[in-house]
Design a protein around this motif. Structure first.
Motif, PDB file in Angstrom:
ATOM      1  N   ALA A  81     -18.276  53.960 -64.148  1.00  0.00           N
ATOM      2  CA  ALA A  81     -18.276  53.008 -63.022  1.00  0.00           C
ATOM      3  C   ALA A  81     -17.208  51.939 -63.259  1.00  0.00           C
ATOM      4  O   ALA A  81     -16.426  51.595 -62.376  1.00  0.00           O
ATOM      5  N   ARG A  82     -17.164  51.422 -64.492  1.00  0.00           N
ATOM      6  CA  ARG A  82     -16.146  50.411 -64.804  1.00  0.00           C
ATOM      7  C   ARG A  82     -14.747  50.976 -64.699  1.00  0.00           C
ATOM      8  O   ARG A  82     -13.825  50.336 -64.209  1.00  0.00           O
ATOM      9  N   LYS A  83     -14.609  52.202 -65.204  1.00  0.00           N
ATOM     10  CA  LYS A  83     -13.286  52.804 -65.264  1.00  0.00           C
ATOM     11  C   LYS A  83     -12.726  53.078 -63.870  1.00  0.00           C
ATOM     12  O   LYS A  83     -11.548  52.890 -63.613  1.00  0.00           O
ATOM     13  N   PHE A  84     -13.586  53.542 -62.983  1.00  0.00           N
ATOM     14  CA  PHE A  84     -13.075  54.011 -61.692  1.00  0.00           C
ATOM     15  C   PHE A  84     -13.417  53.084 -60.530  1.00  0.00           C
ATOM     16  O   PHE A  84     -13.330  53.491 -59.377  1.00  0.00           O
ATOM     17  N   LYS A  85     -13.800  51.827 -60.811  1.00  0.00           N
ATOM     18  CA  LYS A  85     -14.228  50.979 -59.708  1.00  0.00           C
ATOM     19  C   LYS A  85     -13.091  50.655 -58.744  1.00  0.00           C
ATOM     20  O   LYS A  85     -13.335  50.338 -57.584  1.00  0.00           O
ATOM     21  N   SER A  86     -11.844  50.803 -59.237  1.00  0.00           N
ATOM     22  CA  SER A  86     -10.730  50.579 -58.312  1.00  0.00           C
ATOM     23  C   SER A  86     -10.625  51.717 -57.300  1.00  0.00           C
ATOM     24  O   SER A  86     -10.040  51.573 -56.237  1.00  0.00           O
ATOM     25  N   ARG A  87     -11.216  52.869 -57.637  1.00  0.00           N
ATOM     26  CA  ARG A  87     -11.168  54.018 -56.757  1.00  0.00           C
ATOM     27  C   ARG A  87     -12.264  53.994 -55.706  1.00  0.00           C
ATOM     28  O   ARG A  87     -12.143  54.626 -54.662  1.00  0.00           O
ATOM     29  N   GLY A  88     -13.363  53.336 -56.025  1.00  0.00           N
ATOM     30  CA  GLY A  88     -14.466  53.334 -55.075  1.00  0.00           C
ATOM     31  C   GLY A  88     -15.692  52.665 -55.643  1.00  0.00           C
ATOM     32  O   GLY A  88     -15.714  52.220 -56.783  1.00  0.00           O
ATOM     33  N   ASN A  89     -16.732  52.655 -54.814  1.00  0.00           N
ATOM     34  CA  ASN A  89     -17.886  51.816 -55.097  1.00  0.00           C
ATOM     35  C   ASN A  89     -19.177  52.608 -55.011  1.00  0.00           C
ATOM     36  O   ASN A  89     -20.255  52.056 -55.107  1.00  0.00           O
ATOM     37  N   HIS A  90     -19.044  53.917 -54.800  1.00  0.00           N
ATOM     38  CA  HIS A  90     -20.214  54.712 -54.447  1.00  0.00           C
ATOM     39  C   HIS A  90     -20.601  55.685 -55.551  1.00  0.00           C
ATOM     40  O   HIS A  90     -19.748  56.346 -56.144  1.00  0.00           O
ATOM     41  N   ILE A  91     -21.904  55.725 -55.831  1.00  0.00           N
ATOM     42  CA  ILE A  91     -22.413  56.588 -56.888  1.00  0.00           C
ATOM     43  C   ILE A  91     -23.567  57.415 -56.331  1.00  0.00           C
ATOM     44  O   ILE A  91     -24.362  56.904 -55.547  1.00  0.00           O
ATOM     45  N   ILE A  92     -23.609  58.693 -56.725  1.00  0.00           N
ATOM     46  CA  ILE A  92     -24.722  59.540 -56.299  1.00  0.00           C
ATOM     47  C   ILE A  92     -25.472  60.037 -57.521  1.00  0.00           C
ATOM     48  O   ILE A  92     -24.851  60.467 -58.500  1.00  0.00           O
ATOM     49  N   THR A  93     -26.804  59.928 -57.480  1.00  0.00           N
ATOM     50  CA  THR A  93     -27.601  60.560 -58.510  1.00  0.00           C
ATOM     51  C   THR A  93     -28.846  61.112 -57.819  1.00  0.00           C
ATOM     52  O   THR A  93     -28.867  61.213 -56.598  1.00  0.00           O
ATOM     53  N   THR A  94     -29.853  61.522 -58.589  1.00  0.00           N
ATOM     54  CA  THR A  94     -31.026  62.085 -57.930  1.00  0.00           C
ATOM     55  C   THR A  94     -32.237  61.193 -58.164  1.00  0.00           C
ATOM     56  O   THR A  94     -32.197  60.288 -58.996  1.00  0.00           O
ATOM     57  N   SER A  95     -33.303  61.477 -57.448  1.00  0.00           N
ATOM     58  CA  SER A  95     -34.508  60.652 -57.573  1.00  0.00           C
ATOM     59  C   SER A  95     -35.394  61.120 -58.723  1.00  0.00           C
ATOM     60  O   SER A  95     -36.479  60.608 -58.912  1.00  0.00           O
ATOM     61  N   ILE A  96     -34.937  62.127 -59.504  1.00  0.00           N
ATOM     62  CA  ILE A  96     -35.780  62.600 -60.618  1.00  0.00           C
ATOM     63  C   ILE A  96     -35.066  62.516 -61.956  1.00  0.00           C
ATOM     64  O   ILE A  96     -35.398  63.216 -62.898  1.00  0.00           O
ATOM     65  N   GLU A  97     -34.055  61.642 -62.057  1.00  0.00           N
ATOM     66  CA  GLU A  97     -33.314  61.533 -63.324  1.00  0.00           C
ATOM     67  C   GLU A  97     -34.175  60.878 -64.400  1.00  0.00           C
ATOM     68  O   GLU A  97     -35.163  60.191 -64.111  1.00  0.00           O
ATOM     69  N   HIS A  98     -33.740  61.050 -65.634  1.00  0.00           N
ATOM     70  CA  HIS A  98     -34.343  60.345 -66.761  1.00  0.00           C
ATOM     71  C   HIS A  98     -34.121  58.836 -66.569  1.00  0.00           C
ATOM     72  O   HIS A  98     -33.121  58.431 -65.980  1.00  0.00           O
ATOM     73  N   PRO A  99     -35.049  58.003 -67.062  1.00  0.00           N
ATOM     74  CA  PRO A  99     -34.882  56.547 -66.886  1.00  0.00           C
ATOM     75  C   PRO A  99     -33.534  56.012 -67.386  1.00  0.00           C
ATOM     76  O   PRO A  99     -33.059  54.986 -66.883  1.00  0.00           O
ATOM     77  N   SER A 100     -32.911  56.694 -68.353  1.00  0.00           N
ATOM     78  CA  SER A 100     -31.635  56.182 -68.873  1.00  0.00           C
ATOM     79  C   SER A 100     -30.508  56.324 -67.844  1.00  0.00           C
ATOM     80  O   SER A 100     -29.483  55.653 -67.944  1.00  0.00           O
ATOM     81  N   ILE A 101     -30.680  57.202 -66.858  1.00  0.00           N
ATOM     82  CA  ILE A 101     -29.748  57.265 -65.735  1.00  0.00           C
ATOM     83  C   ILE A 101     -30.271  56.373 -64.612  1.00  0.00           C
ATOM     84  O   ILE A 101     -29.554  55.534 -64.057  1.00  0.00           O
TER      85      ILE A 101
END
Lengths: 381, 400
Positions: A81-101
C-alpha cells in the motif's frame, strides 16, 4: 493423545528441530558481519532463500524472512500500500481472510485507503464476477487467501490472477499459510505476485515465516532499523530459523499427502453426513486436510471438551477467534444459520496422523451424538 | 514446448581452412565439458553446424541456458521435430511460433524441402503454413525483409524440423584452440575481464594470485577462488596458483625505498608469474592493466616492470576506460564478486606517493643490494593450487 488440530499449529519434525539446534551451534554469527563466520552464516541464509524460491516456483524471486505469517501478511498489505499509493487508493480482499490481513486492511481504511471485502457464498467461495466488477483502475492490491483456515475452502487463485492481470495493475498477494505443501503452488505458473508462508503450520518452528515475491517486486519497509533483508525487514536475521523454514518446506513438499488426507476427509464426510443436527461446512471445493462441522444448538466448546476427554484434540473454528465466545467473521460471512453458529468445530490433519486416528474420531463422534440425542429425547419427555 | 534438438552454428570457425576440424573438435569437447553434469546428450558435428540431442526437457532447457557462454558458437536454435505430414507440420508450426512473444511482431515462413517426394511444393507449403499461423496469431504481420520471427521448416526424409528462435552465442573461438597463458588475478575488477577476453580468443588459462596472510584474509582468497571459478564457467577448467607473498613483501618493504617500492613489488610478482608460467606450459602472461589507471600502469611503470621478462605480456584492457571495463565485468558476472570489500596484498603496504615515472636504472640499483632468490624459489614451491570448478561436498545441504 490424538492431535487433529494441525491448522492451528503442528508438531515440529525431528529433522527440523535437529537442524535448528545444529545451525544455532555452528552458524550463530551475524549474517551481516564481514568476518568469515558471518560470511558462512550469510551463505547458509542465501542457500535457504534459494531453496525456498525454487520450491514455490519463483527461482529468480524475492524472499523476505519474517517472524511468521502474521508479519508477512502485514508486510504485504501495508508495505505494498505504501509502495504503490501513488498509483491508486483501492484495495480488494475477502470477507474471510485471516485477522492478519483483515485487521491490516481495517488499519489501511483508517489511513484513507478504500477497501472492498469480497463476499462469499455458503461454502466460503468468492465470486469471480464480483472480483471483476470490483477491480478498478486505481486498485493497487488484491489479497485473497488460498485455503481458508477455518473451513478449508480453496479459492480459484489461478483464475483470480488472470482476471486481476487483465483488468488492473494491482499486485496479487495470496496467503498460502494453510495450503503450502499440501496443494501445489507455483508463483510463476499461477501468475501470483506474492505469497505468505509460515513455518509452524508445516511442522516447522513458531516465530518464522516469509513473504515470497516474483522477481523485482518488493514492498516498502514497515519497520525501521539496520536495513537487513534488502532494507525491507530490519532486525538481525535468524539464520537457523531461515534454514529450518527451508527444510520444513522441502520436507512437506517432498511427501505427497493430499491424496491420503483427501481419502480420510471423504471417509469422515460419509460417516458424518446423514447425522441428525450436524452439518458439514464447505463439503466440496475444500482443502483435503481441513474439515469443519457444526452442531445444532450445541456450543463448539462442549464438543471440543467431549473429544478432549476421549483423547482427541480438535478445536472450535479457529484458535485465533475461539476465545472471544462470539461467532467468528468467517462463520458470519458464510451465513451459517443461527442455531449452528456457535457449534462449529474443526478437524485438521497433519504428518503425524494415521488412519486409526480417523477411525477413533468416528467412534468418539458417535458417542457424542448419542449423548446429544439422549439429552434431546429427555427434553421431549 | 518440447524441443528435440539444438542447431549450433559456428561463425568464424568455418572460415579456418584446413584447421577447421581441429577447432570444431575443440568446440565439441568444450560443449561436452560445459554440459558434463547433464543426464544424457549427444553431439553430432557437420561441416558448418552441430546438432545437440538431449533426452529430457530439463536437460534441453539447461543446455539452452549454458550454451550462450561457450566461446566459438555464433548462434543456436532449438528445433522441434515432427512427422512429415501436413497436419503435424501445421500443428508444430503453431507450437513453435507460440513458444515466444508474438504481440506486434513481424513474421515470415521459409521452407527447405530436401524430401522432394513431399506432396506439396515449396510455394504451396509456404502459403498453407503462413496462413495457418496468421489465423491463429492474428497479432502477427507478415514481413519479408528482416522479420522478427523467421519460421524455418526443413522437410527431410526422416521428418520435418521446425525452428524460429535464434539465440546469440558468445562468439570468439573455442577455449584451448589458441594455447594457454597465465592470468595475474588480483581480485579487482580488471583482471578477470582480461582473462575473459583472452578466453574469448581461444586461450586456455591458469591464474596466479598473491596473498599476504595475516594482512589479507581467507575471505580475500575466497573472492579470488570465486572469480577463477566464474571464469571456468566459460567452457574450460581453470587452475589457480596462490602464492604466499607475506615474507617477500616484508623483505621488499624493509629494503627498498618508498618511491620504488611498488615497482619492485610488481617486478618480483612478474618474475614469480614467469616461473610458474614455465612450470605450467603456458606461453604468455595476461594482465588487466589499463594505461594510466594507477601509478603502476603508466607507460614508464609498465616498461620498468616488463623489463624482468621477454615473455609476451598480453594486456587486452590497455586502451579500455574504467567504465567500459565495469560494463563488461557486469555482463560476465565477475563485477559483483570483484567489489566484495576485502583488502588484497597490493593495497596493504602502499606508499603515500608511488612514482608514476620510475627509472629502471634506479630500481635495479636498489634491488641489487637484496637477494630475493631463495624466497622466490620457496614461495613458488609453497604455492597452493586450486582446480576450478570446485567439486567439493556441499556442507550446507545437510541443514536444508
Amino acid at each position: 493423545m490424538i492431535y487433529l488440530d494441525n491448522s492451528a499449529t503442528t508438531a515440529p519434525s525431528e529433522e527440523v528441530l535437529s537442524s535448528f539446534v545444529k545451525v544455532n551451534k555452528r552458524f550463530y554469527a551475524n549474517a551481516a558481519s564481514l568476518h568469515l563466520a558471518g560470511k558462512e552464516a550469510e551463505t547458509l541464509l542465501e542457500r535457504s532463500r534459494e531453496q525456498i524460491r525454487s520450491i514455490v516456483g519463483a527461482p529468480e524471486g524475492e524472499v523476505i524472512f519474517t517472524s511468521g505469517g502474521t508479519e508477512a501478511n502485514n508486510l504485504a498489505l501495508l508495505g505494498f500500500a505504501r509502495k504503490f499509493k501513488s498509483r491508486g487508493n483501492h484495495i480488494i480482499t475477502t470477507s474471510i481472510e485471516h485477522p492478519s490481513i483483515m485487521n491490516a486492511a481495517k488499519q489501511l481504511e483508517k489511513e484513507g485507503f478504500d477497501v472492498d471485502y469480497l463476499s462469499v457464498n455458503e461454502t466460503g467461495m468468492i465470486s469471480l464476477d464480483e472480483l471483476t466488477e470490483k477491480l478498478r483502475e486505481d486498485t493497487i492490491i488484491v489479497s485473497i487467501m488460498h485455503v481458508n483456515n477455518e473451513i478449508g475452502t480453496i479459492q480459484p487463485i489461478q483464475e483470480c490472477a488472470k482476471i486481476i492481470k487483465q483488468h488492473s495493475r494491482a499486485v496479487f498477494h495470496c496467503d498460502t499459510v494453510q495450503s503450502i505443501g499440501i496443494l501445489p503452488i507455483s508463483i510463476a505458473d499461477a501468475g501470483l505476485d506474492a505469497i505468505t508462508v509460515s513455518a509452524h503450520k508445516i511442522h516447522g518452528l513458531k516465530g518464522s515465516g516469509a513473504l515470497i515475491m516474483r522477481k523485482g517486486l518488493l514492498p516498502e519497509s514497515i519497520n525501521y532499523g539496520g536495513g537487513q533483508e534488502f532494507g525491507i525487514r530490519s532486525g538481525t536475521v535468524s539464520v537457523p530459523a531461515a534454514a529450518a523454514l527451508a527444510l520444513a518446506m522441502r520436507l512437506i513438499t517432498e511427501e505427497d499427502t493430499a491424496e491420503k488426507y483427501s481419502n480420510w476427509r471423504q471417509r469422515l464426510v460419509n460417516y458424518i453426513k446423514d447425522t441428525k443436527d450436524v452439518i458439514i461446512l464447505a463439503e466440496k471445493n475444500s482443502a483435503p486436510h481441513i474439515l469443519s462441522i457444526a452442531f445444532f444448538r450445541i456450543k463448539g466448546e462442549v464438543a471440543v471438551n467431549h473429544f478432549q476427554k476421549n483423547g482427541i484434540t480438535v478445536s472450535t473454528s479457529s484458535a485465533c477467534s475461539s476465545k472471544s465466545g462470539q461467532a467468528g467473521h468467517v462463520i458470519e460471512a458464510i451465513g451459517l444459520t443461527e442455531p449452528y453458529k456457535q457449534g462449529v468445530i474443526r478437524i485438521s490433519f497433519g504428518e503425524n496422523n494415521e488412519l486409526s486416528d480417523v477411525v477413533k474420531f468416528e467412534e468418539v463422534f458417535s458417542s457424542f451424538v448419542d449423548i446429544l440425542q439422549r439429552g434431546k429425547s429427555n427434553e421431549m419427555e | 514446448m518440447k524441443w528435440n534438438e539444438l542447431l549450433i552454428r559456428y561463425g568464424e570457425l568455418s572460415l579456418k581452412g584446413r584447421n577447421r576440424n581441429y577447432f570444431v573438435r575443440k568446440l565439441k569437447r568444450n560443449i561436452e565439458t560445459a554440459l558434463s553434469d547433464l543426464h544424457s546428450f549427444e553431439i553430432k558435428s557437420e561441416r558448418d553446424r552441430m546438432f545437440l540431442y538431449a533426452d529430457g526437457k530439463d536437460d534441453m532447457e539447461e543446455a539452452i541456458k549454458r550454451l550462450p557462454f561457450v566461446f566459438g558458437i555464433q548462434s543456436f536454435s532449438p528445433v522441434a521435430k515432427c512427422p512429415a505430414t501436413i497436419e503435424d507440420i501445421l500443428q508444430t508450426a503453431l507450437d513453435v511460433v507460440g513458444s515466444g512473444e508474438t504481440e506486434g511482431k513481424t513474421f515470415k515462413v521459409e521452407i527447405r524441402r530436401t524430401d522432394k517426394s513431399f506432396p506439396f511444393v515449396t510455394n504451396e507449403l509456404q502459403q498453407k503454413i503462413g496462413s495457418h499461423v496468421l489465423r491463429n496469431f492474428p497479432e502477427l504481420s507478415v514481413q519479408m525483409k528482416n522479420p522478427d520471427i523467421l519460421l524455418f521448416v526443413d522437410i527431410r526424409l526422416e521428418g520435418a524440423f521446425l525452428t524460429s528462435k535464434v539465440y546469440p552465442g558468445a562468439g570468439g573461438m573455442p577455449v584451448g584452440s589458441n594455447g594457454k597463458s597465465l592470468l595475474m588475478l588480483s581480485g579487482g575488477i580488471d583482471s578477470p575481464v582480461a582473462g575473459y577476453l583472452l578466453m574469448k580468443r581461444g586461450v586456455a588459462i591458469d591464474a596466479i594470485h598473491f596473498e599476504s596472510p595475516p594482512f589479507t584474509s581467507e575471505l580475500a582468497k575466497q573472492k579470488v577462488i570465486d572469480l577463477a571459478e566464474k571464469l571456468s564457467s566459460f567452457g574450460a577448467s581453470v587452475k589457480l596458483h596462490v602464492i604466499p607473498f607475506t615474507e617477500l613483501q616484508q623483505l621488499i618493504v624493509g629494503k627498498i625505498p618508498d618511491g620504488e617500492l611498488m615497482t619492485t613489488t610488481r617486478r618480483i610478482m612478474m618474475q614469480i608469474a614467469d616461473r610458474v608460467r614455465v612450470e605450467t606450459d603456458a606461453l604468455g602472461i595476461i594482465s588487466g592493466e589499463s594505461l594510466g589507471q594507477v601509478a603502476s600502469q603508466t607507460l614508464d611503470s609498465l616498461t620498468a616492470i616488463n623489463a624482468v621478462t621477454s615473455t609476451p605480456v598480453l594486456r587486452p584492457l590497455i586502451s579500455f576506460d574504467k567504465l567500459e571495463i565495469i560494463d563488461l565485468a557486469t555482463k560476465i558476472g565477475t563485477y559483483d564478486i570483484s567489489i566484495r570489500p576485502y583488502e588484497d596484498c597490493c593495497t596493504i603496504f602502499t606508499p603515500a606517493k608511488p612514482k608514476t615515472k620510475p627509472k629502471l636504472e634506479r630500481v635495479k640499483h636498489y634491488e641489487s643490494f637484496v637477494d630475493f632468490e631463495p624466497l622466490l624459489e620457496e614461495v613458488i614451491k609453497k604455492r597452493k593450487i586450486y582446480n576450478l570448478p570446485r567439486q567439493e561436498k556441499d556442507e550446507f545441504a545437510d541443514f536444508l
